[in-house]
Scaffold this motif. Structure first.
Motif, short mmCIF file in Angstrom:
data_model
loop_
_atom_site.label_atom_id
_atom_site.label_comp_id
_atom_site.label_asym_id
_atom_site.label_seq_id
_atom_site.Cartn_x
_atom_site.Cartn_y
_atom_site.Cartn_z
N SER A 150 -17.71 3.21 5.60
CA SER A 150 -17.68 2.59 4.28
C SER A 150 -19.10 2.32 3.77
O SER A 150 -19.38 2.49 2.58
CB SER A 150 -16.88 1.29 4.33
OG SER A 150 -15.57 1.54 4.79
N ILE A 194 -4.59 -2.04 8.40
CA ILE A 194 -3.50 -1.71 7.48
C ILE A 194 -3.76 -0.36 6.82
O ILE A 194 -2.87 0.49 6.76
CB ILE A 194 -3.31 -2.81 6.42
CG1 ILE A 194 -2.70 -4.05 7.07
CG2 ILE A 194 -2.45 -2.32 5.27
CD1 ILE A 194 -2.68 -5.27 6.18
N SER A 195 -4.97 -0.16 6.31
CA SER A 195 -5.25 1.10 5.61
C SER A 195 -5.18 2.30 6.55
O SER A 195 -4.63 3.34 6.21
CB SER A 195 -6.59 1.05 4.89
OG SER A 195 -7.64 0.88 5.80
N THR A 223 -19.18 -1.94 -3.68
CA THR A 223 -18.18 -1.71 -2.64
C THR A 223 -18.15 -0.22 -2.33
O THR A 223 -18.73 0.60 -3.06
CB THR A 223 -16.78 -2.17 -3.12
OG1 THR A 223 -16.44 -1.46 -4.31
CG2 THR A 223 -16.74 -3.68 -3.38
N GLY A 266 -15.49 -3.62 7.77
CA GLY A 266 -14.81 -4.39 6.74
C GLY A 266 -13.85 -5.36 7.38
O GLY A 266 -13.95 -5.66 8.57
N SER A 267 -12.92 -5.83 6.58
CA SER A 267 -11.92 -6.77 7.06
C SER A 267 -11.10 -6.13 8.18
O SER A 267 -10.58 -5.03 8.02
CB SER A 267 -11.01 -7.15 5.89
OG SER A 267 -9.74 -7.54 6.32
N LEU A 290 0.81 -1.22 0.00
CA LEU A 290 0.00 0.00 0.00
C LEU A 290 0.85 1.28 0.00
O LEU A 290 0.60 2.17 -0.83
CB LEU A 290 -0.98 -0.02 1.17
CG LEU A 290 -1.97 1.14 1.24
CD1 LEU A 290 -2.79 1.27 -0.04
CD2 LEU A 290 -2.89 0.95 2.44
N THR A 301 -8.14 -6.85 9.37
CA THR A 301 -6.76 -6.62 8.96
C THR A 301 -6.69 -5.50 7.93
O THR A 301 -5.84 -4.62 8.01
CB THR A 301 -6.13 -7.91 8.40
OG1 THR A 301 -6.21 -8.92 9.41
CG2 THR A 301 -4.70 -7.70 7.99
N GLY A 302 -7.59 -5.51 6.96
CA GLY A 302 -7.61 -4.47 5.94
C GLY A 302 -7.82 -3.08 6.53
O GLY A 302 -7.17 -2.12 6.14
N LEU A 303 -8.74 -2.98 7.50
CA LEU A 303 -8.99 -1.69 8.14
C LEU A 303 -7.75 -1.22 8.91
O LEU A 303 -7.39 -0.05 8.85
CB LEU A 303 -10.19 -1.77 9.09
CG LEU A 303 -11.55 -1.95 8.43
CD1 LEU A 303 -12.63 -2.17 9.48
CD2 LEU A 303 -11.89 -0.77 7.55
#
Length: 190
Positions: free
Chosen positions: A59, A38-39, A148, A31-32, A3, A34-36
């Motif tokens: 989101s 990380i972002s 999405t 959301g995910s 990213l 891990t994704g949240l």
């Protein structure tokens, strides 16, 4: 690691650097997990290093705002994301003018519970969460292509970008809706 490189590449294509940004907008979830994380961590690091403001929004609210032009005034919008574990993350909004109003808090629900909550009222259930569960995909096709969170709608939700504040950057937290798995497994058994 991917990213930050993508952000650097995107800015480089424009001949810009992080300090040229007026601010950064991030989807806070649900959301995910891990994704949240990380972002949001990437956005916080970028904003702290460049000393630019960071703002975030739901989101699901971004999905509702993006779909609003596709439905009639007053329509119940129910954007859904796949929450895994046999559930969807669902938001409940009504189209009002050019925007949307929140009707209920976002929730993680079994698809059958979502159908019960929506009931017979005219509604549009849409998104990748709808597509993930056959009971929801049997609903009438939605009049929107939104699947999405939409970046443009996310920016529109964050109308005011405050001045840079290190405290504000690091205070922003993801909106998980349900506890992360570690909290479920860490609870003492009775």
């Amino acid at each position: 690691n991917v990213l930050p490189k993508l952000v650097e590449e995107m800015l480089g294509r424009l001949g810009k650097g992080p300090k040229d940004l007026g601010g950064v907008v991030v989807g806070l979830g649900p959301g995910s997990f891990t994704g949240l994380r990380i972002s949001l961590a990437t956005a916080k690091g970028l904003c702290w290093a460049a000393q630019v403001p960071l703002v975030g929004a739901s989101s699901l609210a971004a999905m509702a705002l993006a779909a609003a032009p596709d439905v009639a005034e007053g329509t119940l919008l129910v954007p859904c994301l796949d929450a895994r574990k046999g559930e969807v993350y669902a938001g409940f909004y009504r189209r009002r003018g050019q925007g949307v109003e929140i009707l209920e808090p976002e929730a993680a629900l079994k698809p059958e519970a979502l159908l019960a909550r929506v009931g017979d009222q005219p509604s549009v259930v849409y998104g990748i969460g709808r597509d993930a569960y056959p009971v929801l995909s049997a609903l009438p096709p939605p009049p929107t292509r939104v699947k999405t969170p939409d970046a443009g709608a996310l920016v529109a939700l964050c109308r005011e970008v405050p001045a840079y504040s290190k405290q504000a950057v690091f205070a922003l937290e993801p909106h998980y809706v349900r506890p992360p798995d570690v909290e479920w497994t860490a609870k003492p058994k009775k």
